[in-house]
Design a protein around this motif. Structure first.
Motif, PDB file in Angstrom:
ATOM      1  N   ASP A   1      10.589 -28.753  26.132  1.00 17.08           N
ATOM      2  CA  ASP A   1      11.407 -27.569  25.888  1.00 17.08           C
ATOM      3  C   ASP A   1      11.372 -26.668  27.120  1.00 17.08           C
ATOM      4  OD1 ASP A   1      12.927 -25.608  24.655  1.00 17.08           O
ATOM      5  OD2 ASP A   1      11.174 -24.632  23.764  1.00 17.08           O
ATOM      6  N   CYS A   2      12.438 -26.723  27.906  1.00 19.00           N
ATOM      7  CA  CYS A   2      12.492 -25.898  29.119  1.00 19.00           C
ATOM      8  C   CYS A   2      13.931 -25.801  29.613  1.00 19.00           C
ATOM      9  CB  CYS A   2      11.615 -26.490  30.220  1.00 19.00           C
ATOM     10  SG  CYS A   2      12.204 -28.059  30.898  1.00 19.00           S
ATOM     11  N   VAL A   3      14.122 -24.897  30.538  1.00 20.97           N
ATOM     12  CA  VAL A   3      15.377 -24.809  31.277  1.00 20.97           C
ATOM     13  C   VAL A   3      15.050 -25.291  32.683  1.00 20.97           C
ATOM     14  CG1 VAL A   3      17.126 -23.258  32.218  1.00 20.97           C
ATOM     15  CG2 VAL A   3      16.181 -22.834  29.934  1.00 20.97           C
ATOM     16  N   PHE A   4      15.781 -26.290  33.167  1.00 22.89           N
ATOM     17  CA  PHE A   4      15.550 -26.791  34.519  1.00 22.89           C
ATOM     18  C   PHE A   4      16.633 -26.258  35.444  1.00 22.89           C
ATOM     19  CE2 PHE A   4      16.520 -30.127  37.731  1.00 22.89           C
ATOM     20  CZ  PHE A   4      15.416 -29.886  38.540  1.00 22.89           C
ATOM     21  N   LEU A   5      16.222 -25.621  36.530  1.00 25.02           N
ATOM     22  CA  LEU A   5      17.161 -25.095  37.519  1.00 25.02           C
ATOM     23  C   LEU A   5      17.190 -26.037  38.716  1.00 25.02           C
ATOM     24  CD1 LEU A   5      16.079 -21.328  37.448  1.00 25.02           C
ATOM     25  CD2 LEU A   5      17.922 -22.420  36.154  1.00 25.02           C
ATOM     26  N   ASP A   6      18.248 -26.812  38.825  1.00 32.04           N
ATOM     27  CA  ASP A   6      18.372 -27.766  39.928  1.00 32.04           C
ATOM     28  C   ASP A   6      19.112 -27.080  41.065  1.00 32.04           C
ATOM     29  OD1 ASP A   6      18.289 -30.014  41.458  1.00 32.04           O
ATOM     30  OD2 ASP A   6      19.794 -31.122  40.323  1.00 32.04           O
ATOM     31  N   ASN A   7      18.360 -26.377  41.884  1.00 30.12           N
ATOM     32  CA  ASN A   7      18.961 -25.586  42.947  1.00 30.12           C
ATOM     33  C   ASN A   7      18.081 -25.655  44.180  1.00 30.12           C
ATOM     34  OD1 ASN A   7      19.980 -23.245  44.492  1.00 30.12           O
ATOM     35  ND2 ASN A   7      21.109 -22.816  42.607  1.00 30.12           N
ATOM     36  N   LYS A   8      18.692 -25.737  45.345  1.00 29.38           N
ATOM     37  CA  LYS A   8      17.910 -25.776  46.582  1.00 29.38           C
ATOM     38  C   LYS A   8      17.327 -24.416  46.929  1.00 29.38           C
ATOM     39  CE  LYS A   8      20.166 -29.755  48.546  1.00 29.38           C
ATOM     40  NZ  LYS A   8      20.883 -30.366  49.621  1.00 29.38           N
ATOM     41  N   LYS A   9      17.904 -23.365  46.357  1.00 30.47           N
ATOM     42  CA  LYS A   9      17.429 -22.007  46.619  1.00 30.47           C
ATOM     43  C   LYS A   9      16.539 -21.550  45.467  1.00 30.47           C
ATOM     44  CE  LYS A   9      21.752 -21.118  48.951  1.00 30.47           C
ATOM     45  NZ  LYS A   9      23.081 -20.564  48.803  1.00 30.47           N
TER      46      LYS A   9
END
Length: 202
Positions: free
Chosen positions: A31-39
């Motif tokens: 249970d999580c939010v994954f932020l796929d961002n280079k920044k």
């Protein structure tokens, strides 16, 4: 710093290809939010392949976030729930044979604990900063995100009512340009941020 009931917001740094795929598979089971961002984005947990001076690593340090090894995600997925972060935190154990100093190894843990203890919003919360000439460069934008993660106040050089504490410069040209307007404020090279967060005692 996620509280027990808060959903984890996760970013990764330093992982590529199969290793990243494996971690994404594990994250999809939790249970999580994954932020796929280079920044850097305002995550609660940064999963780092190694100790480094990347934007995400420095920003997470400056904000007092959990910075953890990949085993935290892998073992949590195996358990079917998020485990306690403590033993997976970078800095939990200091390796004697590491190429990184003990100070650098302990930095994520030290900053998280210090900011939790003090209640300060970030490592730079008392800094009033001017970013010199090349403010639109990618490097300066990255530095800006690290400073903002650590709650620094970014000022314009013409903002005379603010007491400027730090001026960051890209090169000697910007130093010459900046010195004309703000001669009494200390100047720092961009690498000072990494040195301050990872090598200086709190």
């Amino acid at each position: 710093m996620a509280s027990k009931g808060q959903r984890r917001v996760v970013q990764l740094t330093g992982f590529r290809n199969e290793e990243k795929k494996e971690l994404l598979q594990c994250l999809s089971q939790l249970d999580c939010v994954f932020l796929d961002n280079k920044k850097y984005r305002n995550c609660t947990h940064l999963i780092a392949k190694k100790l480094c001076k990347s934007e995400k690593f420095l920003a997470a340090c400056a904000a007092g976030k959990w910075i953890l090894t990949k085993d935290y995600v892998i073992n949590s997925a195996k358990s079917g729930r998020w485990l306690n972060e403590t033993t997976y935190e970078w800095g939990y154990q200091i390796e004697k044979d590491s190429h990184c100093s003990p100070q650098m190894q302990s930095a994520p843990k030290r900053w998280r604990e210090e900011l939790t203890r003090s209640g300060a919003p970030g490592a730079f919360h008392v800094w009033n900063v001017v970013l010199s000439a090349l403010e639109d460069s990618k490097q300066m934008e990255s530095i800006r995100r690290v400073l903002e993660a650590g709650s620094a106040t970014i000022c314009s050089s013409s903002n005379a009512e603010q007491h400027i504490t730090h001026i960051f410069i890209c090169d000697k040209t910007s130093l010459a340009q900046s010195k004309e307007s703000l001669s009494e404020t200390p100047y720092y090279p961009l690498q000072y941020l990494g040195d301050y967060l990872l090598e200086v005692s709190i």
